[in-house]
Design an enzyme around this catalytic site. Structure first.
Site, short mmCIF file in Angstrom:
data_model
loop_
_atom_site.label_atom_id
_atom_site.label_comp_id
_atom_site.label_asym_id
_atom_site.label_seq_id
_atom_site.Cartn_x
_atom_site.Cartn_y
_atom_site.Cartn_z
N GLU A 110 0.68 -0.97 -0.16
CA GLU A 110 -0.19 0.09 -0.23
C GLU A 110 1.04 1.24 0.41
O GLU A 110 1.02 2.01 -1.08
CB GLU A 110 -0.63 -0.01 0.88
CG GLU A 110 -1.81 1.06 1.29
CD GLU A 110 -2.02 1.54 2.38
OE1 GLU A 110 -2.89 1.05 3.54
OE2 GLU A 110 -1.01 2.26 3.44
N ASP A 140 -5.59 -4.12 -2.51
CA ASP A 140 -5.62 -2.78 -3.05
C ASP A 140 -4.07 -1.99 -2.36
O ASP A 140 -3.94 -1.26 -3.65
CB ASP A 140 -6.57 -2.23 -0.97
CG ASP A 140 -5.40 -1.91 0.39
OD1 ASP A 140 -5.15 -3.34 0.31
OD2 ASP A 140 -5.75 -1.12 1.44
#
Lengths: 339, 721
Positions: free
Chosen positions: A54, A111
Site C-alpha cells: 500500500e 488494495d
C-alpha cells in the site's frame, strides 16, 4: 464510434491525469523528504518503519500525480525488486527493514496491488512509457485471476489471494470496502479489456448505497455471505481503513450526496473512528490529513469552504499525510473552487 | 575459461513471461531491448533483437560449440563492434576488483575477439561527472538511485540516453536481487521466470544465482533442469570453492544418479570431499537398514578417514554400520575410539549396544550407567543391556551397587522387560516370592507383557497357588500356549528340558513388547523349575530389598520378634494385603533393632501407599530413620503419589509444586512430564504445556504428547487476522 465519444468525454471532463501536476510540488517535496528513502522505500513511520504494498502504491501514485519521474523510478525500482516477487506476479504485502529476509509476509493485499497498477498506468500515460502500462496490465490480469470472485450474482474484490473466501471462513466471503480504489477500475478495465473490473466497481457502489440506506458508514470488514454485515472477529467500526472510502469516491467522481451522507453523519462532531452500530465516536482523528477528508465532503457537496490551515500541507505521519496529499490533488483537479 | 551467460533452460515452454522482468525500454537505446541472450547470438550487437527462447535448451559452453550452424561467423570482413568499456574503466579506476573481473568476463563472453585495454587508468575517462556518479551509485548497489539519476538526466536532456552498458548492468543487477528475494520467499516459479528473462545474470560471476535457479527447478519437480544448471557451472566456472559448493548443492537436492553424472566433470580430484560424503551417506543408510550394504571401497574410504581423524563422527558411523552388519566386535572398537575422541552420548549408546551384542553385558552395564542422564536412547541401550545381563544362565553374581542402580533405572522408566528380567534373575536364583513381585510389577507397567505373565505362572505353580495360577491361565491361556501348558504338567513334562528352553526363548519373539529381552542370547532357565536348588543367599535378595517388594519367600508365617514381623509385613504386602502388612510393620517398628525399625518404617510407607493413603505414607516415611538413598527413593515415590492425588482432586497448582519437589530428588519420568503438561493445560498455561508436549514428542514421538499438542492447538486456534 461510441468508444471515440467516450474517449473524448474523458478528455473534456478532465478525467485523465492531465498534463499538469495534480499534487503541488512543494507539498510533494515535503512528503518525499519525510517518507521516501533514497532507495525508493515509502516508510510507514508509525507502524515500526515498515513498508508495504500500500505505501509503495501510494508513493508511486503521488509521484505520478506530482509529475516526479525520478522519484517514481526510484520507488518502482524498490517495489519491483523487493515486493513484486510472488509467483503470481503480485506484490508481497509486508516488508520489514529489521527482518531478514525483509519480506515477512508473502501474501498479497489487493488494495496495494490495485494502487501499484493504477500508478503504473498513470505513469504509462503521463510519460508515454508503454513498459509501465504493460506492467500495470500484468498486475491487473494477475489480480483479476486471484482476487475477483463471483458470489450471489455479483463480482467481489477479495482482500487477498488467500484467507477470506467461503472456504476460509464460516461468514465468508469477507470483503473490505476500503480496498475498492474506485479510480482504478475504469483504467484497469480499459487496459485489460476485462469488464469484470466495472462489475467490481458496481458491486462496491451498490454495497455502499445499501449501507447508506441503512444509515451506516462502512465498517472495515464486511461479510457479504448474505445481507452485508460486519465480519466476525473484527471490530464493527468505521476505522482507519474505511475512512479512505469517501476520498476514493470523490477522487473517482462518484461522490453522490446520498452515498456520502453516512460519512458526513458519522463525522458530524469531528473526524473519528466510529462504531457503526451506535454511531458513537470511539477515537478522535484530529490530524489534518483526516480532517481534510471531512472538509472535502462538505465542500464537494455544499460548497463549504475548506479551512485555510488544511489547504497547506505539513507532513505528520505517513498515513494521514498520504491522505492529505490525495485529498489536495483531488480538490485541485475536481473542485478547484474549494481551494 | 571465458565466462558465458547462460540461457537457462525452462522445462515448460508455456511459462508465462511477465513483462515486469524488463523495465526501462523507453529510456534505453533500442538495441537494449535485446536481452543478454546467448553470446553466440550477441556477438554482433547490431543484430536484430531476438526474443528470449522459451524452449528448453541445455546450458552449453558456447565456446566449445563451433559447429552451431545458426551461429553467425565472426568473419574478419565485418567491422569490429564498438565495445563500451565505460564500466570496465570505472571499476578499474575505483579499484573494485570483483566488479572489474565480472565486467571483464562479461565483455569477453560477448566479444571473443576483443582484447581488454592496457591503459585503463590513463585513458578512457568519460569526462562526464554525472555518469561517473551513476557508476559509483551502481557499484554501491544503489540501483534505485541510479534509476532516478538516469530519469532525471533524460528529462533535463531529451537527447541523452543512458549508456547501453549501464542500462544492461542495471537490469541484470536488479534482476539478480529480485531473484534472490523471490528465492528467499520460496517463489520458485518467479525465480525460474527471472532466470529465463535475464539470462545475463546467470554467469560464473554470480554462481549463487545459478544455484538458486537450480533449487527452483528442484522445488518445482524438474531435477534434470537443476542438473543442467549445476553442469553449466562445472563446465564453465573455475572458482574451486564454488565448484565444490555446486556439487554439495547437487548432493543435497538431486537424486544420486544425477549427481553421478556431475561427478564425472571433476578436475584433479577436487570432489574428494563429495565422494566422502556420498560414501558416508551410503554407510549411514546401511547402518540404519541392515538389509542394505555399503561397498567395500566406501567402507575403506571412511575407515581411512576415521583412522586419520581426531574427531569421533566417522568412527560412530562405522560403529553403527558394523554393529548392524554382524561385526559387533569391530563396532565395540569403533565406539571406544569415538568415546576416546569425546564422541559423547551417541558413541556411548553405540558402545553399550555393541558390548551387549558381544555379550559383554557387565561392561555394557558399567559404561551405560555413566550415560543414563544423556538421553532416552542411552537409557534404552542400558536397559536392554541389563535385561540381557540379568537373564543370563547361570545368573551372574552382581555387586549390590550394580543391582541397586539397575533396579532404580528400571523403576524410573517403568521398563517392563527390565522388571521381568529382575523377576527371572530372582527366579533363577530360587527366590520365588521376589520373582513373583517383579513379574507383577512388570505386568502393572505393561499389561500385555507375556514373558512376565509366564514367569508369574511358574511362580504360582511353585507356590502351589492353584487359584492364582488358574486365574492367570484363564486370562492368558488363549494367547500363550506356554502359559496354558503350565496348568498341564503332563504335556509340559513330555517336552525335553532343552526343547523347553528353546521354547521359552523363542516363543515370546512373537510379541514386540518383549523384543529387547528376547533379542539377547541368554534367557531364563526352565530347568530351575525342575531343579529347585535353593539359592536363598543368592543375589536376588538384593533387588527384592530395593523394590517396594517383599524380601521373604514361602508363607507369611508367625512369630512376634521384630524380624519375624518385618518378614510377615513384606509377605503380606506382596499378597496385596496392605492393612495386615501395615499392622505387621507396626509391630516390627516397635520391637526390633535399628535396621529392622528402619526397614519396617519403609515397609509401612509402602503399605500405606498400597492403600492409597499417601499422607499417612509420608508420615511413616518421615518418621523412619532411613538411610539417605532409601529415603530419597521413597520420597520420590511418595511425591509422585501425592502428585496424582492432587491432580485427581484438580489441585493443579499444588500438583505442580509437588512435581517440582520431586524433581529435586530424581529426574522426571516421561509419564510425569506428560502429566505436568496436562497440569499446565488445565491451568490454561497453554504455552508451557505446549513446550512440554513438544519436548516429549521430540524425544519419543509419543502419541500421548501428540494428542496433547493437538488439544492445545484446538483450544487456542484463533480466527484469521
Amino acid at each position: 464510434m461510441r468508444r471515440v465519444f467516450a474517449a473524448m468525454a474523458v478528455v473534456f471532463l478532465g478525467l485523465a491525469p492531465g498534463a499538469r501536476a495534480a499534487v503541488p510540488a512543494d507539498a510533494w517535496a515535503l512528503y518525499r523528504q519525510k517518507f521516501v528513502t533514497s532507495e525508493g522505500r515509502v516508510v510507514d513511520d508509525l507502524n515500526g518503519g515498515i513498508s508495504h504494498s500500500e505505501s509503495q502504491g501510494y508513493g508511486l501514485l503521488l509521484a505520478c500525480l506530482a509529475d516526479d519521474r525520478a522519484t517514481f523510478a526510484r520507488i518502482f525500482a524498490f517495489t519491483r525488486t523487493e515486493l513484486l516477487i510472488r509467483d503470481d506476479g503480485l506484490a508481497a504485502w509486508r516488508w520489514d527493514p529489521k527482518a531478514s529476509p525483509h519480506v515477512t509476509d508473502i501474501n498479497n493485499a489487493s488494495d496495494g496491488d490495485l494502487l501499484i497498477a493504477d500508478a503504473l498506468a498513470c505513469a504509462g500515460r503521463r510519460w508515454a512509457m508503454p513498459a509501465h502500462s504493460a506492467a500495470a496490465r500484468q498486475i491487473a490480469t494477475s489480480l483479476a485471476k486471484v482476487a475477483l470472485r463471483q458470489h450471489a450474482g455479483q463480482t467481489w474484490l477479495m482482500p487477498g489471494a488467500a484467507g477470506f473466501s467461503e472456504k476460509d471462513r464460516t461468514d465468508g466471503p469477507v470483503v473490505n470496502p476500503s480496498y475498492w480504489v474506485f479510480e482504478a477500475f475504469p483504467i484497469l478495465a480499459k487496459l485489460t479489456g476485462d469488464q469484470r473490473w466495472m462489475q467490481v466497481q458496481a458491486s462496491g457502489l451498490k454495497l455502499l448505497d445499501d449501507l447508506a440506506k441503512r444509515r451506516m458508514p462502512a465498517p472495515e470488514w464486511l461479510s457479504v455471505k448474505a445481507e452485508p454485515k460486519p465480519a466476525e472477529g473484527f471490530p464493527a467500526q468505521f476505522g482507519y481503513n474505511a475512512i479512505r472510502i469517501p476520498l476514493y469516491l470523490l477522487r473517482a467522481g462518484l461522490g453522490d450526496k446520498a452515498r456520502l451522507a453516512p460519512f458526513r453523519q458519522a463525522w458530524a462532531a469531528g473526524t473519528a473512528v466510529v462504531d457503526v452500530v451506535s454511531g458513537k465516536p470511539v477515537e478522535p482523528l484530529p490530524d489534518a490529513g483526516y480532517r481534510i477528508l471531512s472538509a472535502s465532503i462538505a465542500c464537494a457537496i455544499e460548497g463549504t469552504p475548506i479551512p485555510a490551515e488544511l489547504k497547506t500541507f505539513q507532513p505528520t505521519a505517513y498515513y494521514p499525510s498520504t491522505l492529505h496529499l490525495l485529498a489536495l490533488s483531488m480538490l485541485g483537479e475536481r473542485y478547484p473552487q474549494c481551494l | 575459461m571465458p565466462v558465458k551467460p547462460i540461457l537457462v533452460a525452462v522445462a515448460v515452454s508455456g511459462v508465462a513471461f511477465y513483462t515486469l522482468g524488463r523495465y526501462g525500454h523507453d529510456i534505453a537505446s533500442p538495441q537494449l531491448a535485446q536481452p543478454m541472450i546467448q553470446p553466440a547470438q550477441a556477438q554482433v550487437p547490431q543484430q536484430p533483437p531476438q526474443p528470449p527462447a522459451g524452449v528448453a535448451t541445455t546450458p552449453v559452453d558456447t565456446a566449445q560449440a563451433p559447429a552451431d550452424p545458426n551461429r553467425p561467423a565472426a568473419t574478419p570482413q565485418q567491422p569490429p563492434p564498438k565495445i563500451d568499456e565505460t564500466a570496465l574503466r570505472y571499476f578499474a579506476g575505483q579499484g573494485d576488483t570483483r566488479r572489474y573481473e565480472a565486467e571483464l568476463a562479461r565483455l569477453r563472453a560477448l566479444y571473443p575477439e576483443w582484447r581488454p585495454p592496457t591503459d585503463l587508468s590513463s585513458q578512457g575517462q568519460t569526462g562526464d561527472a554525472e555518469l561517473e556518479r551513476m557508476w559509483r551509485l551502481f557499484a554501491e548497489g544503489k540501483y534505485g538511485e541510479v534509476r532516478a539519476a538516469i530519469v532525471q538526466r533524460g528529462s533535463a536532456d531529451p537527447n541523452w540516453r543512458a549508456p547501453a552498458d549501464l542500462a544492461a548492468q542495471l537490469d541484470t543487477a536488479e534482476a539478480r536481487q529480485r531473484l534472490v528475494n523471490a528465492s528467499d520467499a520460496r517463489q520458485w516459479e518467479q525465480v525460474i521466470r527471472l532466470g529465463t528473462e535475464t539470462p545475463a545474470m546467470l554467469t560464473c560471476a554470480s554462481v549463487d544465482a545459478l544455484w538458486r535457479v537450480a533449487e527452483a527447478f528442484v522445488q518445482t519437480g524438474k531435477p534434470e533442469r537443476a542438473r543442467d544448471a549445476y553442469a553449466y557451472v562445472l563446465t564453465n566456472c573455475t572458482n574451486p570453492a564454488e565448484r565444490v559448493g555446486t556439487l554439495q548443492k547437487a548432493l543435497a537436492t538431486l537424486p544420486e544418479n544425477l549427481v553421478e553424472a556431475l561427478l564425472g566433470q571433476e578436475r584433479q580430484n577436487e570432489f574428494a570431499s563429495i565422494r566422502d560424503e556420498i560414501a558416508r551417506r551410503h554407510i549411514g543408510k546401511a547402518a540404519d537398514d541392515p538389509a542394505q550394504k555399503a561397498t567395500p571401497a566406501e567402507i575403506q574410504r571412511i575407515e581411512a578417514l576415521a583412522n586419520a581423524a581426531a574427531t569421533p563422527d566417522d568412527a560412530i558411523l562405522l560403529g553403527f554400520y558394523t554393529l548392524h552388519h554382524e561385526e559387533p566386535a569391530k563396532a565395540v572398537t569403533w565406539f571406544q575410539t569415538a568415546l576416546g575422541r569425546d564422541g559423547g552420548a551417541k558413541a556411548a549408546e553405540g558402545a553399550v549396544l555393541a558390548l551387549g551384542a558381544t555379550r559383554n553385558y557387565q561392561e555394557a552395564e558399567t559404561l551405560g550407567a555413566r550415560w543414563l542422564e544423556a538421553g532416552a536412547a542411552n537409557r534404552k541401550a542400558y536397559l536392554d543391556a541389563v535385561t540381557a545381563l540379568l537373564t543370563q544362565e547361570p545368573p551372574p553374581r552382581l555387586d549390590r551397587t550394580v543391582i541397586e542402580r539397575i533396579v532404580r533405572t528400571v523403576g524410573q522408566d517403568k521398563y517392563a522387560p527390565g522388571a521381568g528380567a529382575l523377576g527371572w534373575y530372582a527366579y533363577n536364583a530360587g527366590q520365588i516370592t521376589p520373582a513373583g513381585t517383579w513379574f507383577d510389577t512388570a505386568l502393572s507397567w505393561d499389561r500385555g507383557y507375556e514373558p512376565a505373565a509366564y514367569g508369574l505362572a511358574l511362580v504360582r505353580e511353585r507356590q502351589r497357588d492353584q487359584a492364582g495360577l488358574r486365574t492367570l491361565v484363564a486370562e492368558w491361556g488363549g494367547r500363550s500356549q506356554r502359559i496354558a501348558d503350565v496348568l498341564n504338567p503332563r504335556r509340559a513334562r513330555s517336552v525335553p528340558p532343552t526343547g523347553g528352553q528353546r521354547d521359552m526363548r523363542q516363543r515370546p519373539l512373537a510379541g514386540p513388547a518383549d523384543e529387547p529381552a528376547e533379542r539377547r542370547p541368554a534367557a531364563i532357565i526352565r530347568a530351575g523349575r525342575d531343579n529347585p536348588a535353593a539359592r536363598e543367599a543368592g543375589p536376588a535378595a538384593e533387588p527384592a530389598r530395593q523394590a517396594a517388594a517383599p524380601r521373604v519367600g514361602g508363607d507369611c508365617g508367625g512369630g512376634s520378634s521384630g524380624a519375624a514381623a518385618l518378614q510377615r509385613g513384606w509377605c503380606l504386602l506382596n499378597l496385596k494385603r496392605p492393612v495386615a502388612a501395615a499392622a505387621a510393620f507396626e509391630v516390627a517398628r516397635r520391637g526390633g533393632n535399628a535396621q529392622v525399625v528402619a526397614d519396617a518404617a519403609a515397609g509401612l510407607a509402602y503399605a500405606k501407599m498400597q492403600q492409597g493413603l499417601t499422607t499417612e505414607a509420608m508420615v511413616a516415611a518421615s518418621a523412619a530413620n532411613l538411610p539417605p538413598a532409601r529415603r530419597k527413593e521413597l520420597s520420590t515415590l511418595l511425591l509422585a503419589e501425592q502428585f496424582y492425588a492432587q491432580y485427581d482432586a484438580k489441585d493443579f497448582n499444588g500438583a505442580l509444586v509437588t512435581l517440582s519437589e520431586r524433581r529435586r530428588l530424581a529426574p522426571e519420568t516421561t509419564d510425569l512430564m506428560l502429566m505436568r503438561g496436562w497440569s499446565y493445560y488445565n491451568l490454561g498455561r497453554y504455552q508451557d504445556a505446549e513446550r512440554i508436549f513438544e519436548t516429549l514428542y521430540k524425544v519419543n514421538k509419543s502419541p500421548e504428547a501428540l494428542s496433547g499438542l493437538t488439544t492445545i492447538r484446538d483450544v487456542t486456534k484463533r480466527n484469521i487476522q
